[in-house]
Write a protein that holds these residues in place. Structure first.
Motif, PDB file in Angstrom:
ATOM      1  N   ARG A  36      69.223  -4.935  11.188  1.00 29.83           N
ATOM      2  CA  ARG A  36      69.232  -6.292  11.032  1.00 29.83           C
ATOM      3  C   ARG A  36      69.415  -7.135  12.184  1.00 29.83           C
ATOM      4  O   ARG A  36      70.324  -8.134  12.243  1.00 29.83           O
ATOM      5  N   HIS A  84      60.392 -14.579  12.561  1.00 29.36           N
ATOM      6  CA  HIS A  84      60.375 -13.212  11.657  1.00 29.36           C
ATOM      7  C   HIS A  84      62.083 -12.928  11.416  1.00 29.36           C
ATOM      8  O   HIS A  84      62.547 -12.285  12.369  1.00 29.36           O
ATOM      9  N   GLU A  85      62.629 -13.222  10.299  1.00 27.30           N
ATOM     10  CA  GLU A  85      63.752 -12.813  10.128  1.00 27.30           C
ATOM     11  C   GLU A  85      64.216 -11.438   9.910  1.00 27.30           C
ATOM     12  O   GLU A  85      65.295 -11.112   9.760  1.00 27.30           O
ATOM     13  N   ASP A  86      63.185 -10.558   9.620  1.00 27.52           N
ATOM     14  CA  ASP A  86      63.210  -9.203   9.475  1.00 27.52           C
ATOM     15  C   ASP A  86      63.230  -8.285  11.068  1.00 27.52           C
ATOM     16  O   ASP A  86      63.145  -7.299  10.976  1.00 27.52           O
ATOM     17  N   GLN A 109      63.980  -6.779  14.667  1.00 27.27           N
ATOM     18  CA  GLN A 109      65.105  -6.054  14.654  1.00 27.27           C
ATOM     19  C   GLN A 109      66.122  -6.533  15.695  1.00 27.27           C
ATOM     20  O   GLN A 109      67.356  -6.376  15.425  1.00 27.27           O
ATOM     21  N   HIS A 131      56.866   0.946  11.960  1.00 34.66           N
ATOM     22  CA  HIS A 131      56.383   0.266  10.842  1.00 34.66           C
ATOM     23  C   HIS A 131      55.112   1.120  10.087  1.00 34.66           C
ATOM     24  O   HIS A 131      54.623   0.263   9.442  1.00 34.66           O
TER      25      HIS A 131
END
Length: 355
Positions: free
Chosen positions: A8, A46-48, A50, A298
């Protein structure tokens, strides 16, 4: 050395970029026009993500070090005490990992490289991108023997040919949404291309996430052969091109997670039984390995086939990566063999019971 890899990373951006630090850094700009806002734009989008922070040039790592260095340290579990390079395999086993071809489909090692005097792909201008391409193509044209090949600009390839090469895992596509937010896809596909040897075992991507992705690959499990081919190519290229690097961070890359060796050594391996275990990912992590799907980051696995690679690039040498991948993959093969035997035994018992 313990490496606590986190997934995260964008949360690390919010943790380390305090209001005080933001106010201090947002006044700074590198000579290539890279600012804090540009560096963190992908993490804001983009909060997701890496990590959520990208470098626009080598100067980024110095100018924005109050943010980048603590973030890199926490992500990698490494205190940035200094980075050493070592491509020697002397004294290490170099035999084939899977001589029967039962498990390993292919082996691939790549390194990312940026050129010291140019901005990195997120920040480079159109004119500089063209100059970089011309300089690199001229050097690639000097390669000889098994490394000799041809350069193909992306703009010269038909859409059908581009799709074919992408499906063969030898050509890159426009960068993903994370890198797109960082600016890597600007001017696509101009001044980008692929150089490849006649047998497709040596490939250089020009203008992807990093200025160069230098790749050695082949069918089967000849890890040592792939490693030696890559080393031979790098020996030639480093005589003619100055790569961005320093003693502390190793080779400078667009994404901070690739710093250090900037090396990803991987195998495509078939593990249908082992990968069904609920602790499969934890097992790979314990071995220092990362897992991707059949089509890379991904993507999902297919028919039990996974892309297995080294998890750590910084604070280790190229020799360390070779050794860890080799020992880890051999362990996975042994466990898969055991799981297959157990499955056959269970099926035999069921069949006997049915009679």
């Amino acid at each position: 050395m313990a490496h606590a890899l986190l997934t995260r990373g964008a949360m690390l951006l919010h943790k380390h970029l305090t209001p005080e630090l933001k106010a201090r850094l947002e006044r700074l700009t590198t000579r290539n026009g890279w600012t804090l806002r540009k560096a963190i734009q992908s993490g804001l989008d983009h909060e997701d993500s890496q990590v959520g922070v990208y470098a626009g040039d080598s100067e980024s790592y110095a100018l924005f070090s109050p943010l980048l260095h603590p973030l890199i340290q926490e992500h990698a579990g490494y205190d940035l005490e200094g980075h050493a390079s070592d491509f020697s395999l002397e004294g290490l086993p170099q035999d084939d990992l899977d001589p029967t071809g039962e498990f390993i489909l292919s082996t691939r090692i790549r390194v990312g490289r940026n050129l010291a005097r140019y901005a990195f792909p997120p920040a480079i201008g159109a004119r500089a991108r063209a100059a970089l391409e011309a300089e690199v193509v001229q050097v690639l044209g000097q390669l000889r023997g098994e490394l000799a090949g041809e350069y193909h600009p992306l703009a010269s390839l038909s859409e059908a040919r581009r799709r074919e090469l992408v499906e063969q895992h030898v050509l890159f596509k426009p960068a993903d949404r994370f890198l797109d937010s960082a600016g890597v896809n600007r001017d696509w596909p101009r001044n980008r291309g692929i150089f490849h040897s006649a047998d497709m075992r040596f490939i250089v991507w020009v203008g992807e996430e990093d200025a160069l992705r230098i790749i050695s690959m082949q069918p089967g499990s000849g890890l040592a052969q792939v490693f030696h081919r890559l080393k031979a190519a790098l020996d030639v290229l480093e005589e003619r091109l100055e790569f961005a690097r320093d003693e502390r961070l190793g080779y400078h890359t667009t994404c901070p997670t690739n710093l250090g060796t900037a090396m990803r050594a991987s195998v495509l391996i078939r593990l249908p039984c082992l990968s069904r275990r609920p602790d499969f990912r934890a097992l790979c992590s314990k071995l220092g390995l990362a897992i991707r799907g059949l089509h890379g980051e991904h993507s999902e696995a297919h028919d039990g086939i996974h892309d297995i690679s080294n998890a750590v690039r910084l604070g280790v040498t190229e020799r360390d990566i070779y050794q860890q991948l080799r020992s880890g993959v051999l362990k996975l093969i042994a466990l898969e063999s055991r799981a297959r035997l157990a499955t056959r035994g269970e099926n035999s018992n069921l069949a006997a019971g049915g009679e």
